[in-house]
Scaffold this active site. Structure first.
Site, PDB file in Angstrom:
ATOM      1  CB  SER A  14      -0.911   0.015   1.234  1.00 28.98           C
ATOM      2  OG  SER A  14      -1.467   1.309   1.384  1.00 28.98           O
ATOM      3  CG  ASP A  42      -6.169   2.826  -8.108  1.00 32.55           C
ATOM      4  OD1 ASP A  42      -6.574   2.129  -7.155  1.00 32.55           O
ATOM      5  OD2 ASP A  42      -5.522   3.883  -7.949  1.00 32.55           O
TER       6      ASP A  42
HETATM    7  C1  S3P Z   1      -2.878   5.565  -3.884  1.00 33.13           C
HETATM    8  C2  S3P Z   1      -2.554   4.285  -3.533  1.00 33.13           C
HETATM    9  C3  S3P Z   1      -3.427   3.124  -3.793  1.00 33.13           C
HETATM   10  C4  S3P Z   1      -4.489   3.448  -4.836  1.00 33.13           C
HETATM   11  C5  S3P Z   1      -5.146   4.772  -4.589  1.00 33.13           C
HETATM   12  C6  S3P Z   1      -4.127   5.892  -4.602  1.00 33.13           C
HETATM   13  C7  S3P Z   1      -1.949   6.662  -3.571  1.00 33.13           C
HETATM   14  O1  S3P Z   1      -4.067   2.756  -2.579  1.00 33.13           O
HETATM   15  O2  S3P Z   1      -5.477   2.436  -4.835  1.00 33.13           O
HETATM   16  O3  S3P Z   1      -6.130   5.045  -5.570  1.00 33.13           O
HETATM   17  O4  S3P Z   1      -2.097   7.761  -4.112  1.00 33.13           O
HETATM   18  O5  S3P Z   1      -1.039   6.427  -2.756  1.00 33.13           O
HETATM   19  P1  S3P Z   1      -3.401   1.716  -1.525  1.00 33.13           P
HETATM   20  O6  S3P Z   1      -2.215   2.340  -0.955  1.00 33.13           O
HETATM   21  O7  S3P Z   1      -4.493   1.508  -0.497  1.00 33.13           O
HETATM   22  O8  S3P Z   1      -3.139   0.484  -2.336  1.00 33.13           O
END
Ligand code: S3P
Length: 442
Positions: free
Chosen positions: A171, A319
């Site tokens: 994440s 995404d």
């Molecule tokens: C993001 C990280 C992702 C992604 C989100 C944007 C970011 O989430 O799904 O749309 O900008 O760091 P996760 O960190 O929960 O995977």
């Protein structure tokens, strides 16, 4: 009562033309946060005028950062320095934005004042322990609602210390929250990832002059340096480009060009996977701007075949799975997705939302806890029907594109959240060649 916005999407022919896509959501959030705590003035160009990123900009203003909007897509941010933010008695409303809430939690954990982060109904159901746990390990005092859900309250006046942290899930939001708290911590903060995730936070910190050591899946920094404001050029959002790209990939006769799309390798897993499925996508004029690779994408329709999506691509296209599910439904043979359990805690449970929606259109989909098997129906047309987007922007946009390959109209419910990432979607979709109408209901 607010009007509910539904869409009626009809069958459509090939998509054609050359188009721009909105600014990158991830980069836009980070740009106004980091510019806000930098020294001096920053000029952000290509800022996404979506609800998510505007909510973050508004919160930074609520915390005392002066911001001007000389034109849509631009922000002049008067940085207050690392310790210049001031508290707000009112809650900080992140709207629908998980990125906004989780990154701000990191930024606010080490301040002298209390802050409360709130969100809409969808965000209020999303897990926050993934950030409150490491922040507490760093010495922050963080309160959540029962079950680790928002609102999140960060108590001020607690000094933080650096930690070495290995998030249990891949994440970028968790990594970024820990790194942003690390700016305010004593000593060293290290994040080691199970799989490398998007690296905008660490790259932008370095671009603003903070010493950062990084390699894929690993970041290290020390607290107590300063950020120097400057120019930020936000690339086109690959995740928004995914929808016109999908339309061209699945619709016979299509030929489309998308301009100035950000091609950070941590975002472009869908390109690799679609190419393996047989898609015809060419990258033109790749260039570096403000440390990010931008390029034009040229897409021509070609028949697709189902594949097993390599698990190593999952984070790099996290995404884009709603779009991939639609492509898979238009392929010959079965596409298998595994290792993608994180999809269940996005703006909606995206495995469930896509499986239900595709079944409504007549596609066979078997869900597993961390993925799905999608039985493609080749060049045949889908049926029509009514689909619940669950208030999730990417589910709504995926089915708007899928409808172009239907034999009948597809009614997509609850599409207002598209404004979070792609505010002009309906008008632009019409220009690409989709047939999409809005229906407001009370
Ligand atoms: C993001 C990280 C992702 C992604 C989100 C944007 C970011 O989430 O799904 O749309 O900008 O760091 P996760 O960190 O929960 O995977």
């Amino acid at each position: 009562m607010q009007a509910r916005r539904d869409w009626i999407a009809g069958p459509a022919g090939p998509v054609h033309g050359t188009f721009d896509v909105p600014g990158d959501k991830s980069v836009s959030h980070r740009a106004v946060m980091l510019a806000g705590i930098a020294e001096g003035v920053s000029h952000v160009r290509g800022f996404l005028e979506g609800e998510d990123t505007r909510a973050t900009a508004r919160i930074m203003q609520q915390l005392g950062v002066r911001m001007e909007t000389p034109a849509p897509g631009q922000r002049i941010v008067h940085g207050v320095g690392l310790h210049g933010l001031r508290g707000s008695d009112a809650p900080l409303d992140c709207g629908n934005a998980g990125t906004g809430m989780r990154l701000l939690a990191g930024l606010l954990a080490g301040q002298a004042f209390d802050s409360t982060l709130v969100g809409d109904a969808s965000l209020s159901r999303r897990p926050m322990r993934r950030v409150s746990d490491p922040l507490q390990q760093m010495g922050a005092v963080v309160e959540t609602r029962e079950g680790g859900l928002p609102p999140l309250t960060l108590r001020g006046g607690h000094s933080l210390h650096g930690i070495e942290y290995a998030p249990p899930m891949a994440s970028a939001q968790v990594k970024s929250a820990v790194l942003l708290a690390g700016l305010y911590a004593q000593g060293e903060t290290v994040v080691r990832e199970v799989r490398p995730t998007r690296d905008y936070t660490e790259r932008m910190l370095a671009a603003f002059g903070w010493p950062v050591q990084m390699e894929p899946g690993y970041v290290r920094l020390r607290g107590g340096a300063t950020l120097q404001g400057g120019e930020v050029v936000v690339p086109g959002d690959f995740s928004s480009a995914a929808f016109p790209l999908l339309a061209a990939v699945i619709t016979p006769g299509s030929h489309l060009r998308l301009r100035a799309v950000g091609l950070n390798p941590r975002r472009t897993g869908l390109l690799e996977v679609l190419r393996r499925m047989g898609a015809d996508i060419t990258v033109h004029e790749a260039r570096e701007e403000a440390g990010e690779t931008l390029a034009d994408l040229e897409i021509r329709h070609a028949p697709l075949r189902g594949i097993d999506v390599p698990v190593e691509h999952v984070s790099d296209m996290i995404d884009e799975f709603p779009a991939l599910f639609v492509a898979a439904a238009c392929a010959e043979g079965v596409t298998r997705v595994r290792g993608a359990a994180e999809l269940r805690v996005k703006e909606s449970d995206r495995i469930d939302a896509m499986a239900r929606g595709l079944r409504t259109l007549g596609v066979t989909v078997e869900e597993t806890p961390d993925g799905a098997d999608i039985v493609g129906q080749g060049e045949g047309r889908f049926g029509g029907g009514e689909i619940d987007s669950h208030g999730d922007h990417r589910i709504a946009m995926s089915f708007a594109v899928a409808a172009s390959r239907s034999a009948e109209a597809v009614h997509i419910l609850d599409c207002a959240a598209v404004d979070t990432s792609f505010p002009d979607f309906v008008a632009q979709a019409g220009q690409w060649g989709l047939d999409l109408r809005v229906r407001e209901t009370r």
